[in-house]
Design an enzyme around this catalytic site. Sequence first.
Site, PDB file in Angstrom:
ATOM      1  N   HIS A  53       0.709  -1.135  -0.020  1.00 21.99           N
ATOM      2  CA  HIS A  53       0.031   0.162   0.017  1.00 21.99           C
ATOM      3  C   HIS A  53       0.751   1.267   0.085  1.00 21.99           C
ATOM      4  O   HIS A  53       0.148   2.222   0.063  1.00 21.99           O
ATOM      5  CB  HIS A  53      -0.967   0.207   1.154  1.00 21.99           C
ATOM      6  CG  HIS A  53      -0.343   0.181   2.607  1.00 21.99           C
ATOM      7  ND1 HIS A  53       0.406  -0.758   3.060  1.00 21.99           N
ATOM      8  CD2 HIS A  53      -0.108   1.373   3.425  1.00 21.99           C
ATOM      9  CE1 HIS A  53       0.838  -0.378   4.410  1.00 21.99           C
ATOM     10  NE2 HIS A  53       0.608   1.100   4.344  1.00 21.99           N
TER      11      HIS A  53
HETATM   12  C1  UD1 Z   1      -2.263   5.429   5.990  1.00 19.13           C
HETATM   13  C2  UD1 Z   1      -0.991   6.409   6.415  1.00 19.13           C
HETATM   14  C3  UD1 Z   1       0.102   5.333   6.054  1.00 19.13           C
HETATM   15  C4  UD1 Z   1      -0.145   4.038   7.079  1.00 19.13           C
HETATM   16  C5  UD1 Z   1      -1.643   3.372   6.349  1.00 19.13           C
HETATM   17  C6  UD1 Z   1      -1.998   2.242   7.014  1.00 19.13           C
HETATM   18  C7  UD1 Z   1      -0.765   8.741   6.037  1.00 19.13           C
HETATM   19  C8  UD1 Z   1      -0.038   9.785   5.303  1.00 19.13           C
HETATM   20  N1  UD1 Z   1      -0.647   7.408   5.451  1.00 19.13           N
HETATM   21  O1  UD1 Z   1      -2.195   5.427   4.639  1.00 19.13           O
HETATM   22  O2  UD1 Z   1       1.330   5.621   6.751  1.00 19.13           O
HETATM   23  O3  UD1 Z   1       0.731   2.887   6.702  1.00 19.13           O
HETATM   24  O4  UD1 Z   1      -2.656   4.377   6.523  1.00 19.13           O
HETATM   25  O5  UD1 Z   1      -3.100   1.409   6.401  1.00 19.13           O
HETATM   26  O6  UD1 Z   1      -1.572   8.831   6.975  1.00 19.13           O
HETATM   27  N2  UD1 Z   1      -9.646   4.216   1.911  1.00 19.13           N
HETATM   28  C9  UD1 Z   1     -10.617   3.544   2.125  1.00 19.13           C
HETATM   29  N3  UD1 Z   1     -11.096   2.910   3.192  1.00 19.13           N
HETATM   30  C10 UD1 Z   1     -10.565   3.366   4.336  1.00 19.13           C
HETATM   31  C11 UD1 Z   1      -9.415   4.373   4.185  1.00 19.13           C
HETATM   32  C12 UD1 Z   1      -9.035   4.549   3.009  1.00 19.13           C
HETATM   33  O7  UD1 Z   1     -11.275   3.071   0.933  1.00 19.13           O
HETATM   34  O8  UD1 Z   1     -11.127   3.193   5.478  1.00 19.13           O
HETATM   35  C13 UD1 Z   1      -8.893   4.649   0.680  1.00 19.13           C
HETATM   36  C14 UD1 Z   1      -9.343   5.565   0.077  1.00 19.13           C
HETATM   37  O9  UD1 Z   1      -9.400   5.711  -1.243  1.00 19.13           O
HETATM   38  C15 UD1 Z   1      -8.010   6.732   0.581  1.00 19.13           C
HETATM   39  C16 UD1 Z   1      -7.004   5.746   0.340  1.00 19.13           C
HETATM   40  O10 UD1 Z   1      -7.559   4.519   0.762  1.00 19.13           O
HETATM   41  O11 UD1 Z   1      -7.923   7.756  -0.523  1.00 19.13           O
HETATM   42  C17 UD1 Z   1      -5.752   6.370   1.149  1.00 19.13           C
HETATM   43  O12 UD1 Z   1      -5.935   6.474   2.523  1.00 19.13           O
HETATM   44  P1  UD1 Z   1      -5.446   7.301   3.687  1.00 19.13           P
HETATM   45  O13 UD1 Z   1      -5.772   7.223   5.095  1.00 19.13           O
HETATM   46  O14 UD1 Z   1      -5.276   8.774   3.032  1.00 19.13           O
HETATM   47  O15 UD1 Z   1      -3.832   6.736   3.359  1.00 19.13           O
HETATM   48  P2  UD1 Z   1      -3.362   5.178   3.501  1.00 19.13           P
HETATM   49  O16 UD1 Z   1      -2.707   4.854   2.193  1.00 19.13           O
HETATM   50  O17 UD1 Z   1      -4.437   4.453   4.133  1.00 19.13           O
HETATM   51  N1  UDP Z   2      -2.939  -5.910   9.019  1.00 14.35           N
HETATM   52  C1  UDP Z   2      -4.328  -6.575   9.297  1.00 14.35           C
HETATM   53  N2  UDP Z   2      -5.115  -6.862   8.297  1.00 14.35           N
HETATM   54  C2  UDP Z   2      -4.391  -6.902   7.129  1.00 14.35           C
HETATM   55  C3  UDP Z   2      -3.379  -6.086   6.905  1.00 14.35           C
HETATM   56  C4  UDP Z   2      -2.640  -5.750   8.051  1.00 14.35           C
HETATM   57  O1  UDP Z   2      -4.738  -6.562  10.623  1.00 14.35           O
HETATM   58  O2  UDP Z   2      -5.219  -7.122   6.001  1.00 14.35           O
HETATM   59  C5  UDP Z   2      -2.277  -5.476  10.341  1.00 14.35           C
HETATM   60  C6  UDP Z   2      -0.871  -5.945  10.323  1.00 14.35           C
HETATM   61  O3  UDP Z   2      -1.014  -7.124  11.124  1.00 14.35           O
HETATM   62  C7  UDP Z   2      -0.317  -4.929  11.397  1.00 14.35           C
HETATM   63  C8  UDP Z   2      -1.112  -3.543  10.819  1.00 14.35           C
HETATM   64  O4  UDP Z   2      -2.276  -3.852  10.188  1.00 14.35           O
HETATM   65  O5  UDP Z   2      -0.546  -4.767  12.691  1.00 14.35           O
HETATM   66  C9  UDP Z   2      -0.307  -2.838   9.788  1.00 14.35           C
HETATM   67  O6  UDP Z   2      -0.946  -1.533   9.239  1.00 14.35           O
HETATM   68  P1  UDP Z   2      -0.651  -1.314   7.585  1.00 14.35           P
HETATM   69  O7  UDP Z   2       0.393  -2.154   7.013  1.00 14.35           O
HETATM   70  O8  UDP Z   2      -1.826  -0.976   7.096  1.00 14.35           O
HETATM   71  O9  UDP Z   2       0.165   0.152   8.010  1.00 14.35           O
HETATM   72  P2  UDP Z   2       1.726   0.229   8.495  1.00 14.35           P
HETATM   73  O10 UDP Z   2       2.304  -0.474   9.369  1.00 14.35           O
HETATM   74  O11 UDP Z   2       2.571   0.227   7.040  1.00 14.35           O
HETATM   75  O12 UDP Z   2       1.823   1.629   8.661  1.00 14.35           O
END
Ligand code: UD1
Ligand code: UDP
Length: 376
Positions: A207
């Site tokens: 992601h």
């Molecule tokens: C965010 C964090 C990232 C983290 C990740 C964990 C920032 C800048 N980034 O990235 O560091 O690793 O969360 O998972 O804060 N969306 C959905 N449903 C949801 C949430 C998001 O569909 O419940 C989609 C939307 O299209 C959105 C995109 O995911 O635009 C990105 O979501 P966003 O929270 O902006 O950043 P992440 O890529 O999730």
């Molecule tokens: N995780 C989860 N389900 C998934 C993918 C990740 O429960 O399908 C958990 C994972 O075990 C970890 C956390 O989500 O505890 C990590 O989140 P993510 O990879 O979204 O964010 P990051 O750590 O890169 O910020």
Amino acid sequence: MRENPLVLHVLGARPNFVKAAPVVRALEGLGVRQGIIHTGQHYDALMSDVFFADLGLPEPLANLGVGSGTHARQTAALLVGLEEVVVQHSPDLVVVYGDVNSTLAAILVCAKLGVPTAHVEAGLRSFDRTMPEEVNRIVTDSLADLLFATSPDALSYLAAEGVDPRKVHLVGNSMIDSLFAALPQLDPAPVVERLGLPERYAVGTLHRPANVDTPEAARELVSAVLEVTELIPVVVPIHPRGRTRLAEAGLVNGERLRIVDPLGYVDFLSLVRGAALVVTDSGGVQEETTVLGVPCLTVRPNTERPITVSHGTNRLVTPAMLAAAASKMLADGAAIPAEELPALWDGKAGVRIARVIAAWLRGDSLAPAAFNRVQS
Ligand code: UD1
Ligand code: UDP
């Protein structure tokens, strides 16, 4: 400090919930008054609600519902929503986690309102400012009043940035506390059966913006993952960020590739525990595979968690290197003797953090080095 002080935890995204649960539980054990503010950065049930259930987190006091947007729009909505809620609740301390936009916004709001803050997972650095998370980490650490570090390298990075070492506490990794707490429930069999996977499989999570936000990057990544499927069947619980673009690049269900919805915490870690290999760009998953002893290939040019490479199962790869590295890792395995795991990744970080917070709330001096470097 007021009588019966209030601690607020600002949480917004999936990894925040995992890091906060042990801290919330430990503060509860010390009788500290506390509440959760959910920013709503993540809002799908499989990105949010399932974690509250799996981790036993209490219902938030408020959900700001900020949702998705560009960095500016999302951060602006976070700032406005958080300012209101912090003024309304008038907390004595706000605790923020990790490096997401909700964390950045909370630290800015509190700094401007003069509300003290604590940062859990302070001092991680990838030294790659093209990552939005790196910007968030630097700003958050520069403004936090209490900084809780997971690994010793953080201490030198923070010192180099001019952070007063008396604010910094090396406490270990609360995300790993959650993993240890869940361990008895982590059984791969039910989730493997439900998803119809073979006994030997790899798990992928992808992601990072640099991997999934452009068609070119997505194509390169997908072709590398497809090469891995020639070695071993791969299941990808797909993060919503990359779902469309990765599908357009060819990451679609096939005989040796399963694309499934994001999994709940217990299901996901069960799947990881039973995996022969993990391919990821997640921060947290690099740490979890280290502790579970599962071979991990991180498709990134750098990591803010180098300890998972030096003391764990993790290796950094480019997409072009992925299949060859996977082949080698599948042949070699990646057992790490428990005594070589990172120090203080022992399931007790939440308790250490809660002790420091409780002492800080009482106004105890936190200066003595013995206290600042909690060892047990
Ligand atoms: C965010 C964090 C990232 C983290 C990740 C964990 C920032 C800048 N980034 O990235 O560091 O690793 O969360 O998972 O804060 N969306 C959905 N449903 C949801 C949430 C998001 O569909 O419940 C989609 C939307 O299209 C959105 C995109 O995911 O635009 C990105 O979501 P966003 O929270 O902006 O950043 P992440 O890529 O999730
Ligand atoms: N995780 C989860 N389900 C998934 C993918 C990740 O429960 O399908 C958990 C994972 O075990 C970890 C956390 O989500 O505890 C990590 O989140 P993510 O990879 O979204 O964010 P990051 O750590 O890169 O910020």
